[in-house]
Write a protein that holds these residues in place. Structure first.
Motif, short mmCIF file in Angstrom:
data_model
loop_
_atom_site.label_atom_id
_atom_site.label_comp_id
_atom_site.label_asym_id
_atom_site.label_seq_id
_atom_site.Cartn_x
_atom_site.Cartn_y
_atom_site.Cartn_z
N ALA A 118 0.83 -1.21 0.00
CA ALA A 118 0.00 0.00 0.00
C ALA A 118 0.87 1.26 0.00
O ALA A 118 0.55 2.24 -0.69
N LEU A 119 1.96 1.25 0.77
CA LEU A 119 2.85 2.42 0.84
C LEU A 119 3.48 2.69 -0.53
O LEU A 119 3.45 3.83 -1.03
N VAL A 120 4.03 1.65 -1.15
CA VAL A 120 4.69 1.82 -2.45
C VAL A 120 3.66 2.24 -3.50
O VAL A 120 3.92 3.14 -4.32
N HIS A 121 2.49 1.62 -3.47
CA HIS A 121 1.44 1.96 -4.45
C HIS A 121 0.97 3.40 -4.26
O HIS A 121 0.76 4.13 -5.24
N HIS A 122 0.82 3.83 -3.00
CA HIS A 122 0.40 5.21 -2.72
C HIS A 122 1.44 6.20 -3.25
O HIS A 122 1.08 7.22 -3.87
N LEU A 123 2.73 5.92 -3.01
CA LEU A 123 3.79 6.80 -3.52
C LEU A 123 3.80 6.82 -5.05
O LEU A 123 3.98 7.87 -5.67
N GLU A 124 3.59 5.64 -5.65
CA GLU A 124 3.57 5.56 -7.12
C GLU A 124 2.45 6.42 -7.70
O GLU A 124 2.66 7.19 -8.65
N VAL A 125 1.26 6.32 -7.13
CA VAL A 125 0.11 7.10 -7.62
C VAL A 125 0.35 8.59 -7.39
O VAL A 125 0.06 9.42 -8.28
N ALA A 126 0.90 8.95 -6.22
CA ALA A 126 1.16 10.36 -5.92
C ALA A 126 2.15 10.96 -6.91
O ALA A 126 1.94 12.07 -7.42
N VAL A 127 3.23 10.23 -7.19
CA VAL A 127 4.23 10.72 -8.15
C VAL A 127 3.63 10.79 -9.54
O VAL A 127 3.85 11.76 -10.28
N HIS A 128 2.85 9.79 -9.91
CA HIS A 128 2.21 9.77 -11.23
C HIS A 128 1.31 10.98 -11.43
O HIS A 128 1.34 11.64 -12.48
N ASP A 129 0.50 11.29 -10.42
CA ASP A 129 -0.46 12.38 -10.54
C ASP A 129 0.20 13.75 -10.48
O ASP A 129 -0.36 14.73 -10.99
N ALA A 130 1.39 13.83 -9.87
CA ALA A 130 2.02 15.14 -9.65
C ALA A 130 3.02 15.53 -10.74
O ALA A 130 3.52 16.65 -10.73
N THR A 131 3.30 14.61 -11.66
CA THR A 131 4.41 14.89 -12.60
C THR A 131 3.99 14.98 -14.07
O THR A 131 4.83 14.95 -14.95
N GLY A 132 2.70 15.10 -14.32
CA GLY A 132 2.23 15.39 -15.68
C GLY A 132 2.63 14.36 -16.71
O GLY A 132 2.40 13.16 -16.54
N ALA A 133 3.25 14.84 -17.80
CA ALA A 133 3.56 13.98 -18.94
C ALA A 133 4.52 12.85 -18.58
O ALA A 133 4.49 11.78 -19.18
N LEU A 134 5.39 13.09 -17.60
CA LEU A 134 6.36 12.07 -17.18
C LEU A 134 5.80 11.16 -16.09
O LEU A 134 6.52 10.33 -15.54
N GLY A 135 4.50 11.35 -15.78
CA GLY A 135 3.91 10.62 -14.66
C GLY A 135 4.02 9.11 -14.78
O GLY A 135 4.31 8.43 -13.80
N GLY A 136 3.79 8.57 -16.00
CA GLY A 136 3.84 7.12 -16.17
C GLY A 136 5.21 6.56 -15.86
O GLY A 136 5.35 5.60 -15.10
N PHE A 137 6.25 7.19 -16.42
CA PHE A 137 7.61 6.71 -16.20
C PHE A 137 8.03 6.90 -14.75
O PHE A 137 8.58 5.98 -14.13
N LEU A 138 7.78 8.10 -14.19
CA LEU A 138 8.22 8.37 -12.82
C LEU A 138 7.45 7.54 -11.80
O LEU A 138 7.99 7.14 -10.77
N GLY A 139 6.16 7.27 -12.11
CA GLY A 139 5.39 6.38 -11.23
C GLY A 139 5.98 4.98 -11.23
O GLY A 139 6.14 4.36 -10.18
N TRP A 140 6.30 4.48 -12.45
CA TRP A 140 6.95 3.16 -12.55
C TRP A 140 8.28 3.15 -11.81
O TRP A 140 8.61 2.19 -11.10
N LEU A 141 9.06 4.24 -11.96
CA LEU A 141 10.36 4.32 -11.31
C LEU A 141 10.22 4.30 -9.79
O LEU A 141 11.01 3.66 -9.08
N THR A 142 9.19 4.97 -9.29
CA THR A 142 8.93 4.98 -7.84
C THR A 142 8.63 3.57 -7.34
O THR A 142 9.16 3.13 -6.31
N ASN A 143 7.78 2.85 -8.07
CA ASN A 143 7.45 1.47 -7.70
C ASN A 143 8.70 0.60 -7.75
O ASN A 143 8.94 -0.24 -6.88
N THR A 144 9.53 0.81 -8.79
CA THR A 144 10.76 0.03 -8.96
C THR A 144 11.73 0.27 -7.82
O THR A 144 12.32 -0.67 -7.27
N VAL A 145 11.90 1.56 -7.43
CA VAL A 145 12.81 1.89 -6.33
C VAL A 145 12.30 1.28 -5.02
O VAL A 145 13.07 0.72 -4.23
N GLY A 146 10.98 1.39 -4.78
CA GLY A 146 10.42 0.80 -3.57
C GLY A 146 10.63 -0.70 -3.52
O GLY A 146 11.01 -1.26 -2.48
#
Length: 318
Positions: free
Chosen positions: A261-289
């Motif tokens: 839940a923590l990793v998924h919450h961070l992934e969604v937050a990063v995805h929603d906050a970073t616009g066009a790069l949201g998909g990649f940065l959300g994936w990267l957040t999940n990967t780092v977690g």
């Protein structure tokens, strides 16, 4: 008589149409299942080149072919029947077994990092000496290590694919998973073969004299050692993030959801906050977690693996 013949031909035509439809369904389901496992396929392609790093160029394709055959055996002769039997009679066992494999991947990745940091990794010169002294034995070790790691990665690929087609009948599931196994093995090891032979292509282009193609060939020759070294590092990191992700999802499926839940919450937050790069940065957040969990679990397993032999020695000497 002619009426009976036409009726028979109609039955044959109907059977052919039914078979074609079934094959189309299998192919479509295999495509969907393979797409779901695409992330692990990329990781598998990143992990494998490190096993041929430093080997003689003329032996690279032979080693990759042997690893590919081992991978296909893993998928078709071990993982496929076990996954089908468990999914039919004990589906609750799939997640714990997959998590054990994930923990092993974490251990392998953390062990490589520990060897590097502690200076225990075998030097390139030592590996070259071992390869020169007994090339057949050295290649056997390389292949067995690669096939062992592939077993875990292939298991995740096949289980992901199995989950995608869980509603299909037993025979359909078997056919779909067999198609996925063959297609992904060809894709992964075909790409790996191309990667490791790019320097040979560069040499062939460079030998053409002057011009753009020759310059491109020389650039390939200079770049490929760097690319293979980077892929070797990415392969170790991939073990950690794939193993960590297996554990993350497995814990959630077994009822312990906070890490996922923590990793998924961070992934969604990063995805929603970073616009066009949201998909990649959300994936990267999940990967780092996932990688953080992987390195923690891997470090614990490495510590236990190194402490147990010492305790046994101390007990023996006492």
């Amino acid at each position: 008589m002619s009426g009976g013949l036409f009726a028979l031909l109609d039955d044959v035509a109907a059977l052919v149409r039914l078979t074609a439809t079934s094959l189309d369904d299998v192919a479509g389901a295999a495509g969907r299942a393979g797409a779901k496992a695409a992330g692990v396929v990329v990781d598998d392609a990143a992990v494998t080149p490190r096993y041929v790093h430093g080997l003689k160029p003329e032996r690279e394709l032979s080693i990759i072919w042997r690893i590919a055959k081992g991978s296909l055996r893993n998928k078709l002769l071990i993982i496929l029947p076990v996954a089908l039997i468990l999914s039919q009679f004990a589906p609750w066992l799939l997640t714990p077994i997959l998590m054990l494999g994930g923990a092993y991947l974490c251990y392998e990745g953390a062990e490589k990092i520990w060897e590097k940091l502690a200076g225990h990794a075998p030097a390139a010169e030592t590996q070259d000496e071992q390869a020169a002294a007994d090339p057949a034995e050295h290649e056997k070790k390389v292949v067995s290590g690669a096939v062992r790691t592939d077993l875990i990665l292939s298991a995740e690929i096949m289980v992901i694919a199995l989950n995608e087609v869980a509603s299909e009948g037993f025979v359909s599931r078997a056919l779909i998973l067999a198609v996925v196994a063959v297609a992904i093995t060809v894709l992964v090891y075909g790409v790996v073969g191309l990667i490791v032979k790019m320097d040979d292509l560069g040499l062939a282009l460079a030998a053409r004299g002057s011009g753009a193609l020759s310059a491109f060939g020389r650039g390939l020759v200079r770049a490929m050692p760097i690319v293979l070294t980077v892929l070797s590092v990415v392969g170790v990191v991939a073990m950690l993030w794939v193993g960590g992700h297996i554990l993350l999802v497995g814990l959630d499926e077994l009822g312990f959801g906070p890490p996922y839940a923590l990793v998924h919450h961070l992934e969604v937050a990063v995805h929603d906050a970073t616009g066009a790069l949201g998909g990649f940065l959300g994936w990267l957040t999940n990967t780092v977690g996932s990688a953080i969990l992987g390195i923690v679990v891997g470090a614990l397993v490495v510590a236990v693996a190194h402490l147990l032999p010492r305790r046994r020695k101390d007990t023996t000497h006492a």
